[in-house]
Motif scaffolding. Sequence first.
Motif, PDB file in Angstrom:
ATOM      1  N   LEU A 267       0.829  -1.204   0.000  1.00  0.00           N
ATOM      2  CA  LEU A 267       0.000   0.000   0.000  1.00  0.00           C
ATOM      3  C   LEU A 267       0.864   1.255   0.000  1.00  0.00           C
ATOM      4  O   LEU A 267       0.607   2.197  -0.753  1.00  0.00           O
ATOM      5  N   ASP A 268       1.894   1.267   0.829  1.00  0.00           N
ATOM      6  CA  ASP A 268       2.807   2.415   0.864  1.00  0.00           C
ATOM      7  C   ASP A 268       3.470   2.625  -0.486  1.00  0.00           C
ATOM      8  O   ASP A 268       3.557   3.749  -0.981  1.00  0.00           O
ATOM      9  N   ARG A 269       3.943   1.547  -1.073  1.00  0.00           N
ATOM     10  CA  ARG A 269       4.606   1.649  -2.378  1.00  0.00           C
ATOM     11  C   ARG A 269       3.623   2.100  -3.448  1.00  0.00           C
ATOM     12  O   ARG A 269       3.966   2.892  -4.333  1.00  0.00           O
ATOM     13  N   ALA A 270       2.381   1.599  -3.377  1.00  0.00           N
ATOM     14  CA  ALA A 270       1.359   2.002  -4.345  1.00  0.00           C
ATOM     15  C   ALA A 270       1.048   3.497  -4.218  1.00  0.00           C
ATOM     16  O   ALA A 270       0.941   4.199  -5.231  1.00  0.00           O
ATOM     17  N   MET A 271       0.924   3.985  -2.984  1.00  0.00           N
ATOM     18  CA  MET A 271       0.642   5.412  -2.799  1.00  0.00           C
ATOM     19  C   MET A 271       1.836   6.273  -3.219  1.00  0.00           C
ATOM     20  O   MET A 271       1.655   7.353  -3.774  1.00  0.00           O
ATOM     21  N   ASP A 272       3.048   5.794  -2.989  1.00  0.00           N
ATOM     22  CA  ASP A 272       4.232   6.512  -3.457  1.00  0.00           C
ATOM     23  C   ASP A 272       4.251   6.592  -4.979  1.00  0.00           C
ATOM     24  O   ASP A 272       4.550   7.635  -5.558  1.00  0.00           O
ATOM     25  N   GLU A 273       3.944   5.477  -5.628  1.00  0.00           N
ATOM     26  CA  GLU A 273       3.912   5.450  -7.097  1.00  0.00           C
ATOM     27  C   GLU A 273       2.796   6.360  -7.619  1.00  0.00           C
ATOM     28  O   GLU A 273       2.982   7.086  -8.594  1.00  0.00           O
ATOM     29  N   LEU A 274       1.635   6.324  -6.976  1.00  0.00           N
ATOM     30  CA  LEU A 274       0.533   7.201  -7.366  1.00  0.00           C
ATOM     31  C   LEU A 274       0.945   8.667  -7.226  1.00  0.00           C
ATOM     32  O   LEU A 274       0.657   9.481  -8.094  1.00  0.00           O
ATOM     33  N   ALA A 275       1.634   8.984  -6.141  1.00  0.00           N
ATOM     34  CA  ALA A 275       2.082  10.367  -5.927  1.00  0.00           C
ATOM     35  C   ALA A 275       3.085  10.797  -7.001  1.00  0.00           C
ATOM     36  O   ALA A 275       3.119  11.960  -7.383  1.00  0.00           O
ATOM     37  N   ARG A 276       3.901   9.856  -7.480  1.00  0.00           N
ATOM     38  CA  ARG A 276       4.847  10.185  -8.557  1.00  0.00           C
ATOM     39  C   ARG A 276       4.101  10.385  -9.881  1.00  0.00           C
ATOM     40  O   ARG A 276       4.375  11.313 -10.618  1.00  0.00           O
ATOM     41  N   ARG A 277       3.159   9.478 -10.160  1.00  0.00           N
ATOM     42  CA  ARG A 277       2.436   9.533 -11.432  1.00  0.00           C
ATOM     43  C   ARG A 277       1.401  10.655 -11.470  1.00  0.00           C
ATOM     44  O   ARG A 277       1.309  11.391 -12.440  1.00  0.00           O
ATOM     45  N   GLU A 278       0.582  10.694 -10.437  1.00  0.00           N
ATOM     46  CA  GLU A 278      -0.555  11.618 -10.380  1.00  0.00           C
ATOM     47  C   GLU A 278      -0.626  12.251  -8.995  1.00  0.00           C
ATOM     48  O   GLU A 278      -1.415  11.845  -8.143  1.00  0.00           O
ATOM     49  N   PRO A 279       0.181  13.283  -8.738  1.00  0.00           N
ATOM     50  CA  PRO A 279       0.236  13.849  -7.381  1.00  0.00           C
ATOM     51  C   PRO A 279      -1.091  14.425  -6.870  1.00  0.00           C
ATOM     52  O   PRO A 279      -1.409  14.278  -5.696  1.00  0.00           O
ATOM     53  N   VAL A 280      -1.882  15.016  -7.749  1.00  0.00           N
ATOM     54  CA  VAL A 280      -3.159  15.584  -7.292  1.00  0.00           C
ATOM     55  C   VAL A 280      -4.131  14.462  -6.929  1.00  0.00           C
ATOM     56  O   VAL A 280      -4.849  14.556  -5.931  1.00  0.00           O
ATOM     57  N   GLN A 281      -4.122  13.378  -7.712  1.00  0.00           N
ATOM     58  CA  GLN A 281      -4.975  12.243  -7.362  1.00  0.00           C
ATOM     59  C   GLN A 281      -4.557  11.653  -6.017  1.00  0.00           C
ATOM     60  O   GLN A 281      -5.411  11.317  -5.189  1.00  0.00           O
ATOM     61  N   ALA A 282      -3.255  11.551  -5.786  1.00  0.00           N
ATOM     62  CA  ALA A 282      -2.769  11.020  -4.507  1.00  0.00           C
ATOM     63  C   ALA A 282      -3.220  11.910  -3.355  1.00  0.00           C
ATOM     64  O   ALA A 282      -3.656  11.406  -2.312  1.00  0.00           O
ATOM     65  N   ASP A 283      -3.138  13.220  -3.531  1.00  0.00           N
ATOM     66  CA  ASP A 283      -3.604  14.135  -2.477  1.00  0.00           C
ATOM     67  C   ASP A 283      -5.106  13.993  -2.263  1.00  0.00           C
ATOM     68  O   ASP A 283      -5.579  14.029  -1.125  1.00  0.00           O
TER      69      ASP A 283
END
Length: 192
Positions: A123-139
């Motif tokens: 989950l942590d790695r997935a959220m890190d990857e999401l933040a790299r790919r799509e930072p606004v979606q991660a937020d």
Amino acid sequence: MSDYGDGQQLRPDPMDGLRVDFTAFFKEVQHGYLGYAMQLLRNRQDAEDVVQIAGMKIHAKWDEFLAHSNYRALGLRILSDAIKDYIRSRNRVTRRERAAAAEAGRHQSCVDQILHLGTFDALDRAMDELARREPVQADCVRLRVAQLSYEEIAETLGITPGTARTYYSRGRQLAKELAASYLRNEQEGEPS
């Protein structure tokens, strides 16, 4: 300050002496800030500390803070910076945490422990990857999990409520897919 009657004095209210408008603002955002910080730090006490640090930084520059065109976004950036600083400065594993983990480990099999930690890691790695790919979606995902409404997320990030809802949905789905992929790769023994 008053006392209990036996000479023992009460501690002063920590919010006493702060500006009324700051106090109202901080009480309004504190719960959401705490939820956001807990997602990243995974420890309530650490998250509370970081929220207080962010609050002190906001209070120190309150007039400048209010003058900002999107002070809610500025508040989130201050919180995010405080979290990063906290992570950099803390000792990763204290003696007490190792002892508690060892104690908890006595009641679980090694396989259970690894699977449990693997889920958090994925989950942590997935959220890190999401933040790299799509930072606004991660937020959007993190703020929604922190129980902010779509309207509050939109105001904080400078987007519309409909966009916040869409970004949350897409971000959550992508994070789920990434986490599942990481777990699948770990189970098959492949590096991800």
